[in-house]
Scaffold this active site. Structure first.
Site, PDB file in Angstrom:
ATOM      1  CD  GLU A  45      -2.582   1.152   2.671  1.00  0.00           C
ATOM      2  OE1 GLU A  45      -2.397   0.264   3.518  1.00  0.00           O
ATOM      3  OE2 GLU A  45      -3.469   2.010   2.771  1.00  0.00           O
ATOM      4  CB  CYS A 259      -7.563   4.616   1.927  1.00  0.00           C
ATOM      5  SG  CYS A 259      -8.407   3.859   3.323  1.00  0.00           S
ATOM      6  CG  ASN A 396      -9.328  -0.680   0.242  1.00  0.00           C
ATOM      7  OD1 ASN A 396      -8.782  -1.774   0.407  1.00  0.00           O
ATOM      8  ND2 ASN A 396      -9.228   0.293   1.113  1.00  0.00           N
ATOM      9  CD  GLU A 397     -10.919  -0.417   4.989  1.00  0.00           C
ATOM     10  OE1 GLU A 397     -10.383  -1.400   5.498  1.00  0.00           O
ATOM     11  OE2 GLU A 397     -10.905   0.709   5.500  1.00  0.00           O
TER      12      GLU A 397
HETATM   13  O1  AHR Z   1      -3.672  -0.009   5.950  1.00  0.00           O
HETATM   14  C1  AHR Z   1      -4.173   1.234   6.267  1.00  0.00           C
HETATM   15  C2  AHR Z   1      -5.602   1.399   5.802  1.00  0.00           C
HETATM   16  O2  AHR Z   1      -6.437   0.588   6.560  1.00  0.00           O
HETATM   17  C3  AHR Z   1      -5.908   0.968   4.402  1.00  0.00           C
HETATM   18  O3  AHR Z   1      -5.599   1.942   3.471  1.00  0.00           O
HETATM   19  C4  AHR Z   1      -7.356   0.708   4.418  1.00  0.00           C
HETATM   20  O4  AHR Z   1      -7.747  -0.267   3.490  1.00  0.00           O
HETATM   21  C5  AHR Z   1      -7.627   0.326   5.847  1.00  0.00           C
HETATM   22  O5  AHR Z   1      -8.612   1.115   6.386  1.00  0.00           O
END
Ligand code: AHR
Length: 695
Positions: A45, A259, A396-397
């Site tokens: 990331e 994110c 993503n999430e």
């Molecule tokens: O890893 C940090 C953040 O945690 C990531 O960007 C996101 O996917 C999660 O909320």
């Protein structure tokens, strides 16, 4: 009859022996559960300066003058002007350097790098720049000189020596057409916070002319790269960091976030198409971790996309990992946006089609023939053969039905064109709760192959949840991808430390035991620059010249190097060993890897425990070893200055039988009544041990 009774007696005795407390029975002949090659992987990331300033080897910050403040990262002196009609359409800015106005004054600029530049003695650095000579004055008749000279200095601004400059080269810029110039500089000393300084020279080749007043040059995409990069790749990765990641032998590489995939606004989302093609023409994007935390603000955190999707695919291939790109689903970061402001693309093809096209085109970029539109881009970048992409995550999430109703359109379009691609949906940002509960059935209904679960949780959670996946439905075709997890210590211990690593190791026995449910797991985040982090803990820390492996890294490595091909059952007291109070604070799992049988045991108790490892189905043991990760100090952590405080230690186990097998106190090999070899050993308190046995 007598024979039958004696067989029965042996069986009862051996059952009795293995059902004794402290006996852990590995049944080497039981039918195993296959472990997916993707089981343990990496989640890259771009957070904590993981890409620019980190894994990507470029040393110049804002090399194309495309940050919102085009001179951020640069100091200028003399006459320097930023212009915006440069040769690269998507990166139009460049600088014009003119005669400073007096022969003893200088024109030039200096780049600060990412927290300085890491320059090491004896190593070579490739400086490159796009440049042209330019007319000193504006106007139709103004003419550029045939030649200009630019001097390149590597500087140590903090030195007390006479000269800040410790290495230099001169570049001759010929002609008023944009061209790429480069030179290699060998460093005579190490400087971990060096700068790059450039001077416009006033020299003349005419011996009659002492200096020129009409010197003028244009410079664009100013770059300094170590010559030595991972795998000697062009536009490559920092060798020490990349090697540290490769040493995990990951099964999968998820990228580029996190994110940043979503963007604070959709305009700022990660758009993979901006990250491919010539690096000079990849537009810069502000990184959302630039401003996410007011208390850790990095206004100079941008994404050059120098480390782009081509480089991610290439790295995945080089380290033998499946590539797992994550693509925007048309939703901007849900944490940062109120749906009432309509921040997302509306569900339906009218607005989602460009996002869906990004997915379809990405699959073509990775897998299409070199004659296809996007396959051609890949081929022109140097990889005519396909990358063999098998996995794609959409979103993503994300959470809520807002996500589900959008994802549906992606699934339909991707399945129609690329039915073999495995699709990954989301279970939201938390390990349970309303969003989690509604997303799982929705992901199954949509036919996702895997669901990405995220959990950053306490030590207590990790200690107690080795059983988390025991109750997941085994027949479901939709599998778990534990895509982001890490122990965030309680009591403010939110940093890498041994105890966090230990409880992760205990928890991971549950991932492994449930390999039929969990097909992928990636610790998060992966990388952090010690001077530029926004989030911790992280798996690997680095500064400009050094890398340190955390104790969490060693846990991941002990799993990934010993993931095995199939999981085998372990019994304690006659019951499956799953962790928890009944198993005396022991969490364990076992796998077979070729002719090796590997038992991982985390002792969460404070005291060392005697255990017997009964190797059922072994005629004889031909090799045995144990690797232990332990620290007496629960909060100990490896740092750049003390990188080996917590490291695994491996010992061969003597195969000689115990001299007095009836003596309960003695350690070593005994043979049980049924012929099973049994090793009596000790597991230290708060320790993680990996035993290996060869039949
Ligand atoms: O890893 C940090 C953040 O945690 C990531 O960007 C996101 O996917 C999660 O909320």
């Amino acid at each position: 009859m007598r024979n039958f009774l004696s067989v029965l007696a042996v069986l009862l005795l051996s059952v009795a022996a293995s059902a004794q407390p402290g006996h852990i029975v590995l049944d080497s002949e039981a039918e195993g559960i296959p472990v997916q090659p993707t089981m343990y992987g990496l989640f890259f990331e771009d957070i904590n300066f993981a890409a620019d300033g980190g894994l990507y080897a470029e040393l110049v910050k804002n090399r194309s003058f495309e940050f919102d403040n085009p001179l951020m990262g640069w100091e200028t002196f003399g006459k320097v002007e930023v212009r915006s009609d440069g040769p690269f359409e998507r990166c139009p800015h460049y600088v014009r350097l003119r005669y400073a106005g007096h022969p003893v004054m200088f024109t030039g600029l200096e780049n600060e790098g990412f927290f300085g530049m890491g320059i090491e003695e004896g190593k070579e650095y490739r400086f490159s720049v796009w440049a042209r000579t330019a007319p000193y004055a504006e106007g139709r008749k103004a003419k550029a000189a045939a030649k200009e000279f630019v001097t390149v200095h590597l500087c140590d601004d903090a030195t007390m020596e006479e000269s800040q400059m410790f290495a230099s080269e001169v570049l001759e810029i010929c002609g008023s057409e944009w061209k790429k110039y480069e030179t290699v500089i060998k460093a005579p000393k190490t400087c971990t916070r060096a700068t790059l300084r450039l001077f416009l020279e006033t020299w003349s080749e005419d011996p009659q002319v002492e200096y020129r007043k009409d010197c003028c040059v244009d410079l664009e995409h100013i770059s300094l790269f170590p010559v030595e990069v991972f795998n000697a790749d062009e536009n490559g990765l920092r060798k020490d960091i990349a090697e540290t990641l490769a040493a995990l032998k990951p099964g999968v590489l998820r990228f580029p976030g996190g994110c940043i995939v979503e963007g604070t606004t959709l305009e700022q989302r990660y758009q993979w198409k901006n990250s491919v093609g010539p690096v000079e023409n990849r537009p810069t994007n502000m990184n959302r971790w630039n401003y996410t935390f007011a208390e850790r603000l990095f206004p100079d955190y941008y994404q050059s996309y120098g480390l782009g999707f081509y480089e991610f695919f290439r790295f995945a291939e080089e380290i033998g990992a499946e590539a797992l790109p994550v693509i925007s689903c048309g939703m901007a970061c849900q944490f940062q946006n109120d749906p009432a402001d309509h921040p997302h693309a509306e569900p339906g093809l009218k607005e989602l089609q460009p996002y869906i096209d990004d997915c379809l085109d990405l699959i073509e970029f990775a897998n299409g023939p070199a004659t296809s539109k996007w396959g051609k881009v890949r081929a022109e970048m140097g990889h005519p053969a396909p990358f063999n992409l098998h996995y794609l995550a959409v979103g993503n999430e994300q959470w809520g039905m807002d996500f589900v109703e959008r994802l549906r359109f992606f699934v339909e379009a991707i399945r129609a064109k690329y039915p073999d691609i495995k699709l990954i949906g989301s279970a939201g940002p938390y390990l349970g709760g309303e969003w989690f509960e509604e997303l799982w059935p929705a992901m199954r209904e949509l036919g996702c192959d895997l669901v990405d679960e995220h959990y950053y949780s306490t030590e207590n959670f990790f200690e107690r949840n080795a059983t988390r996946y025991d109750s997941y439905p085994r027949e479901s075709k939709t599998k778990v991808f534990a895509g982001e997890y890490a122990c965030h210590g309680t009591d403010g211990k939110k940093w890498n430390h041994f105890n966090a690593a230990l409880v992760e190791a205990a928890f991971m026995t549950g991932l492994e035991r449930n390999a039929d449910v969990v097909n992928m797991a990636t610790y998060a985040p992966l990388l952090a620059h010690v001077d530029g982090w926004q989030w911790r803990p992280d798996l690997v820390w680095f500064d400009n010249t050094r890398v340190v492996k955390t104790s969490n890294y060693y846990v991941q490595q002990l799993y990934s190097l010993n993931k095995g091909e199939e999981v085998l059952p372990l019994l304690m007291g006659g019951k499956p060993l799953v962790g928890g109070p009944e198993s005396r604070q022991i969490c364990a799992s076992a796998v077979r890897q070729g002719d090796e049988y590997i038992v991982k045991i985390a002792n969460l108790g404070s005291y060392s425990q005697d255990i017997f490892l009964d190797l059922k189905g072994f005629g004889a043991v031909s090799g045995a070893s144990v690797t232990v990760l332990h620290s007496d100090n629960a909060v100990a952590e490896n740092t750049l200055d003390e990188p080996e405080l917590v490291v695994p230690v491996t010992e061969e186990i003597d195969l000689a039988p115990c001299p007095d097998p009836d003596n309960y106190w003695l350690y070593g090999w005994r043979t049980l009544e049924d012929g099973t070899p049994s090793l009596k050993t000790k597991i230290g308190g708060r320790s993680f041990a990996v035993f290996k046995f060869k039949k």
